[in-house]
Write a protein that holds these residues in place. Structure first.
Motif, PDB file in Angstrom:
ATOM      1  N   SER A 137     -35.045  42.176 -14.187  1.00 35.87           N
ATOM      2  CA  SER A 137     -36.378  42.427 -14.738  1.00 35.87           C
ATOM      3  C   SER A 137     -37.424  41.477 -14.187  1.00 35.87           C
ATOM      4  CB  SER A 137     -36.328  42.321 -16.267  1.00 35.87           C
ATOM      5  OG  SER A 137     -35.921  41.007 -16.662  1.00 35.87           O
ATOM      6  N   TRP A 138     -37.012  40.278 -13.774  1.00 37.14           N
ATOM      7  CA  TRP A 138     -37.978  39.256 -13.368  1.00 37.14           C
ATOM      8  C   TRP A 138     -38.035  39.026 -11.865  1.00 37.14           C
ATOM      9  CZ3 TRP A 138     -35.594  34.583 -11.608  1.00 37.14           C
ATOM     10  CH2 TRP A 138     -34.205  34.532 -11.821  1.00 37.14           C
ATOM     11  N   ARG A 139     -37.227  39.760 -11.123  1.00 29.82           N
ATOM     12  CA  ARG A 139     -37.307  39.666  -9.667  1.00 29.82           C
ATOM     13  C   ARG A 139     -36.552  40.825  -9.030  1.00 29.82           C
ATOM     14  NH1 ARG A 139     -33.277  34.501  -8.359  1.00 29.82           N
ATOM     15  NH2 ARG A 139     -31.376  35.415  -9.247  1.00 29.82           N
ATOM     16  N   LYS A 140     -36.978  41.163  -7.817  1.00 26.05           N
ATOM     17  CA  LYS A 140     -36.327  42.226  -7.063  1.00 26.05           C
ATOM     18  C   LYS A 140     -35.473  41.670  -5.930  1.00 26.05           C
ATOM     19  CE  LYS A 140     -39.867  45.695  -8.082  1.00 26.05           C
ATOM     20  NZ  LYS A 140     -40.871  46.636  -7.496  1.00 26.05           N
ATOM     21  N   GLU A 141     -35.637  40.377  -5.649  1.00 23.28           N
ATOM     22  CA  GLU A 141     -34.859  39.731  -4.592  1.00 23.28           C
ATOM     23  C   GLU A 141     -34.434  38.336  -5.022  1.00 23.28           C
ATOM     24  OE1 GLU A 141     -36.644  41.742  -0.493  1.00 23.28           O
ATOM     25  OE2 GLU A 141     -37.585  39.918  -1.279  1.00 23.28           O
ATOM     26  N   ARG A 142     -33.334  37.865  -4.434  1.00 21.67           N
ATOM     27  CA  ARG A 142     -32.862  36.497  -4.627  1.00 21.67           C
ATOM     28  C   ARG A 142     -32.292  36.034  -3.296  1.00 21.67           C
ATOM     29  NH1 ARG A 142     -27.003  35.726  -7.295  1.00 21.67           N
ATOM     30  NH2 ARG A 142     -27.387  33.763  -6.239  1.00 21.67           N
ATOM     31  N   PHE A 143     -31.972  34.738  -3.180  1.00 28.75           N
ATOM     32  CA  PHE A 143     -31.220  34.332  -1.988  1.00 28.75           C
ATOM     33  C   PHE A 143     -29.780  34.035  -2.388  1.00 28.75           C
ATOM     34  CE2 PHE A 143     -33.541  30.276  -3.067  1.00 28.75           C
ATOM     35  CZ  PHE A 143     -32.459  29.466  -3.375  1.00 28.75           C
ATOM     36  N   LEU A 144     -28.878  34.269  -1.445  1.00 30.23           N
ATOM     37  CA  LEU A 144     -27.446  34.179  -1.709  1.00 30.23           C
ATOM     38  C   LEU A 144     -26.756  33.444  -0.558  1.00 30.23           C
ATOM     39  CD1 LEU A 144     -25.195  35.239  -3.690  1.00 30.23           C
ATOM     40  CD2 LEU A 144     -24.910  37.146  -2.094  1.00 30.23           C
ATOM     41  N   ASN A 145     -25.916  32.461  -0.919  1.00 31.95           N
ATOM     42  CA  ASN A 145     -25.102  31.715   0.055  1.00 31.95           C
ATOM     43  C   ASN A 145     -25.929  30.994   1.121  1.00 31.95           C
ATOM     44  OD1 ASN A 145     -22.640  32.405  -1.176  1.00 31.95           O
ATOM     45  ND2 ASN A 145     -22.564  34.357  -0.068  1.00 31.95           N
ATOM     46  N   VAL A 146     -27.040  30.431   0.719  1.00 36.25           N
ATOM     47  CA  VAL A 146     -27.826  29.597   1.646  1.00 36.25           C
ATOM     48  C   VAL A 146     -26.982  28.382   2.038  1.00 36.25           C
ATOM     49  CG1 VAL A 146     -29.818  28.051   1.802  1.00 36.25           C
ATOM     50  CG2 VAL A 146     -30.067  30.310   0.774  1.00 36.25           C
ATOM     51  N   PRO A 147     -26.813  28.112   3.337  1.00 38.90           N
ATOM     52  CA  PRO A 147     -25.973  26.981   3.774  1.00 38.90           C
ATOM     53  C   PRO A 147     -26.649  25.638   3.506  1.00 38.90           C
ATOM     54  CG  PRO A 147     -27.027  28.003   5.670  1.00 38.90           C
ATOM     55  CD  PRO A 147     -27.377  28.855   4.477  1.00 38.90           C
ATOM     56  N   LEU A 148     -26.349  25.046   2.377  1.00 39.18           N
ATOM     57  CA  LEU A 148     -26.975  23.794   1.960  1.00 39.18           C
ATOM     58  C   LEU A 148     -26.315  22.611   2.664  1.00 39.18           C
ATOM     59  CD1 LEU A 148     -29.012  22.475  -0.056  1.00 39.18           C
ATOM     60  CD2 LEU A 148     -27.100  22.309  -1.666  1.00 39.18           C
ATOM     61  N   CYS A 149     -27.117  21.724   3.227  1.00 39.28           N
ATOM     62  CA  CYS A 149     -26.569  20.558   3.927  1.00 39.28           C
ATOM     63  C   CYS A 149     -25.668  19.753   2.988  1.00 39.28           C
ATOM     64  CB  CYS A 149     -27.696  19.668   4.442  1.00 39.28           C
ATOM     65  SG  CYS A 149     -28.703  20.431   5.732  1.00 39.28           S
ATOM     66  N   LYS A 150     -24.544  19.307   3.519  1.00 36.51           N
ATOM     67  CA  LYS A 150     -23.531  18.686   2.659  1.00 36.51           C
ATOM     68  C   LYS A 150     -24.043  17.428   1.963  1.00 36.51           C
ATOM     69  CE  LYS A 150     -21.239  16.261   6.515  1.00 36.51           C
ATOM     70  NZ  LYS A 150     -19.935  16.071   7.213  1.00 36.51           N
ATOM     71  N   GLU A 151     -24.918  16.645   2.638  1.00 39.09           N
ATOM     72  CA  GLU A 151     -25.437  15.435   1.997  1.00 39.09           C
ATOM     73  C   GLU A 151     -26.322  15.772   0.804  1.00 39.09           C
ATOM     74  OE1 GLU A 151     -25.504  14.455   6.499  1.00 39.09           O
ATOM     75  OE2 GLU A 151     -25.870  16.177   5.199  1.00 39.09           O
ATOM     76  N   ASP A 152     -27.082  16.857   0.919  1.00 39.47           N
ATOM     77  CA  ASP A 152     -27.943  17.270  -0.188  1.00 39.47           C
ATOM     78  C   ASP A 152     -27.107  17.613  -1.414  1.00 39.47           C
ATOM     79  OD1 ASP A 152     -29.610  17.382   2.154  1.00 39.47           O
ATOM     80  OD2 ASP A 152     -31.035  18.554   0.987  1.00 39.47           O
ATOM     81  N   CYS A 153     -26.001  18.296  -1.180  1.00 36.71           N
ATOM     82  CA  CYS A 153     -25.119  18.659  -2.289  1.00 36.71           C
ATOM     83  C   CYS A 153     -24.441  17.430  -2.879  1.00 36.71           C
ATOM     84  CB  CYS A 153     -24.075  19.660  -1.816  1.00 36.71           C
ATOM     85  SG  CYS A 153     -22.932  20.166  -3.111  1.00 36.71           S
ATOM     86  N   GLU A 154     -23.952  16.569  -2.022  1.00 34.75           N
ATOM     87  CA  GLU A 154     -23.237  15.387  -2.506  1.00 34.75           C
ATOM     88  C   GLU A 154     -24.132  14.467  -3.322  1.00 34.75           C
ATOM     89  OE1 GLU A 154     -21.782  13.907   1.168  1.00 34.75           O
ATOM     90  OE2 GLU A 154     -20.090  15.310   1.265  1.00 34.75           O
ATOM     91  N   SER A 155     -25.374  14.257  -2.877  1.00 32.74           N
ATOM     92  CA  SER A 155     -26.292  13.385  -3.623  1.00 32.74           C
ATOM     93  C   SER A 155     -26.723  14.046  -4.927  1.00 32.74           C
ATOM     94  CB  SER A 155     -27.502  13.022  -2.765  1.00 32.74           C
ATOM     95  OG  SER A 155     -28.241  14.170  -2.391  1.00 32.74           O
ATOM     96  N   TRP A 156     -26.876  15.357  -4.932  1.00 34.55           N
ATOM     97  CA  TRP A 156     -27.210  16.110  -6.149  1.00 34.55           C
ATOM     98  C   TRP A 156     -26.124  15.872  -7.202  1.00 34.55           C
ATOM     99  CZ3 TRP A 156     -28.236  22.166  -5.917  1.00 34.55           C
ATOM    100  CH2 TRP A 156     -28.748  22.592  -7.146  1.00 34.55           C
ATOM    101  N   TRP A 157     -24.870  16.053  -6.789  1.00 34.84           N
ATOM    102  CA  TRP A 157     -23.752  15.866  -7.715  1.00 34.84           C
ATOM    103  C   TRP A 157     -23.627  14.412  -8.174  1.00 34.84           C
ATOM    104  CZ3 TRP A 157     -18.965  13.240  -7.307  1.00 34.84           C
ATOM    105  CH2 TRP A 157     -18.012  13.578  -8.289  1.00 34.84           C
ATOM    106  N   GLU A 158     -23.755  13.486  -7.246  1.00 35.40           N
ATOM    107  CA  GLU A 158     -23.608  12.063  -7.575  1.00 35.40           C
ATOM    108  C   GLU A 158     -24.663  11.618  -8.586  1.00 35.40           C
ATOM    109  OE1 GLU A 158     -21.684   8.658  -7.767  1.00 35.40           O
ATOM    110  OE2 GLU A 158     -21.019  10.239  -6.398  1.00 35.40           O
ATOM    111  N   ASP A 159     -25.890  12.092  -8.427  1.00 30.62           N
ATOM    112  CA  ASP A 159     -26.979  11.689  -9.326  1.00 30.62           C
ATOM    113  C   ASP A 159     -26.945  12.426 -10.662  1.00 30.62           C
ATOM    114  OD1 ASP A 159     -27.946   9.877  -7.490  1.00 30.62           O
ATOM    115  OD2 ASP A 159     -29.437  11.248  -6.640  1.00 30.62           O
ATOM    116  N   CYS A 160     -26.160  13.512 -10.757  1.00 33.11           N
ATOM    117  CA  CYS A 160     -26.114  14.290 -11.996  1.00 33.11           C
ATOM    118  C   CYS A 160     -24.799  14.148 -12.759  1.00 33.11           C
ATOM    119  CB  CYS A 160     -26.344  15.778 -11.692  1.00 33.11           C
ATOM    120  SG  CYS A 160     -28.055  16.185 -11.257  1.00 33.11           S
ATOM    121  N   ARG A 161     -23.812  13.501 -12.197  1.00 34.07           N
ATOM    122  CA  ARG A 161     -22.472  13.523 -12.788  1.00 34.07           C
ATOM    123  C   ARG A 161     -22.428  12.946 -14.206  1.00 34.07           C
ATOM    124  NH1 ARG A 161     -18.965   9.763  -8.792  1.00 34.07           N
ATOM    125  NH2 ARG A 161     -17.340  10.378 -10.281  1.00 34.07           N
TER     126      ARG A 161
END
Length: 251
Positions: free
Chosen positions: A117-141
């Motif tokens: 209802s709120w969108r007709k498109e999304r993005f899927l499986n965007v290749p996120l740089c591994k450091e971005d993911c690791e720092s996200w997890w480390e800062d949120c754990r």
């Protein structure tokens, strides 16, 4: 017998080039068809704080960028503090994630149609740089949540998201035991953690220094060309069909 360069042959050659060029362009410098996205990307000099990297070419407006930095924005009424106050270092990553989602014009290769209802498109499986993911997890754990998939399943009776019945607030690390679990699971596979590093030209950076330019432009070009080389992209079929019909009618 070689074809003569008649006006029809020249037109067919031009149309063939347009089929190819249009397909590549469709995947680059585009905005999703979603609730708060602009129709086309363009400059936004007054983007706020974590959204500033996209000011030269953005799919979001300045007012949207302001709302993305609020604890409960009017954009989606989504509350990051649904299990108590989220650590500022953790919240910073979610704001950058939201800025990428709303502002980036470089996600074309991963845009998919959806029936929501709120969108007709999304993005899927965007290749996120591994450091971005690791720092996200480390800062949120050590921050708290109650769900592994934030895309659905909330209690919205109060107007903003609350934990569903029976859900228990616990640390991010208990719900997302690895960086990959967080980055790929939290938004229902919007991201796929890449083995590539920042600056490689092969993975999307969630945030970047504008003084160095936008590295995600190169990444989008690489994957768009790779997609076009490997398969017939959406939208090219009618173009090629018209071309084939004209060729059949050529003398």
């Amino acid at each position: 017998m070689p074809w003569k360069l008649t006006p029809l042959v020249l037109f067919l050659a031009w149309m063939a080039s347009m089929c190819s060029a249009r397909t590549r362009t469709d995947l680059l410098n585009v905005c999703m068809d979603a609730k708060h996205h602009k129709v086309k990307p363009g400059p936004e000099d007054k983007l706020h704080d974590q959204c500033i990297p996209w000011k030269k070419n953005a799919c979001c407006t300045a007012s949207v960028s302001q709302e993305l930095h609020k604890d409960i924005s009017l954009l989606y009424n989504f509350n990051l503090d649904h299990c108590g106050k989220m650590e500022p270092t953790c919240k910073r990553h979610f704001i950058q994630d939201n800025c990428l989602y709303e502002c980036s014009p470089n996600l074309g290769p991963w845009i998919q149609e959806v029936n929501q209802s709120w969108r007709k498109e999304r993005f899927l499986n965007v290749p996120l740089c591994k450091e971005d993911c690791e720092s996200w997890w480390e800062d949120c754990r050590t921050s708290y949540t109650c769900k592994t998939n934030w895309q659905k399943g909330w209690n919205w009776t109060s107007g903003s998201n609350r934990c569903p019945a029976g859900a228990t607030c616990s640390t991010f690390e208990s719900y997302f035991p690895t960086p990959t679990a967080l980055c790929e699971g939290v938004w229902s596979h919007s991201y796929k953690v890449s083995n590539y590093s920042r600056g490689s030209g092969r993975c999307i950076q969630m945030w970047f220094d504008t003084a160095q330019g936008n590295p995600n432009e190169e990444v989008a070009r690489f994957y768009a060309l790779d997609m076009n080389a490997g398969a017939m992209p959406q939208g090219i079929g009618p173009c090629l069909l018209s071309l084939a019909l004209m060729l059949s009618l050529a003398p």
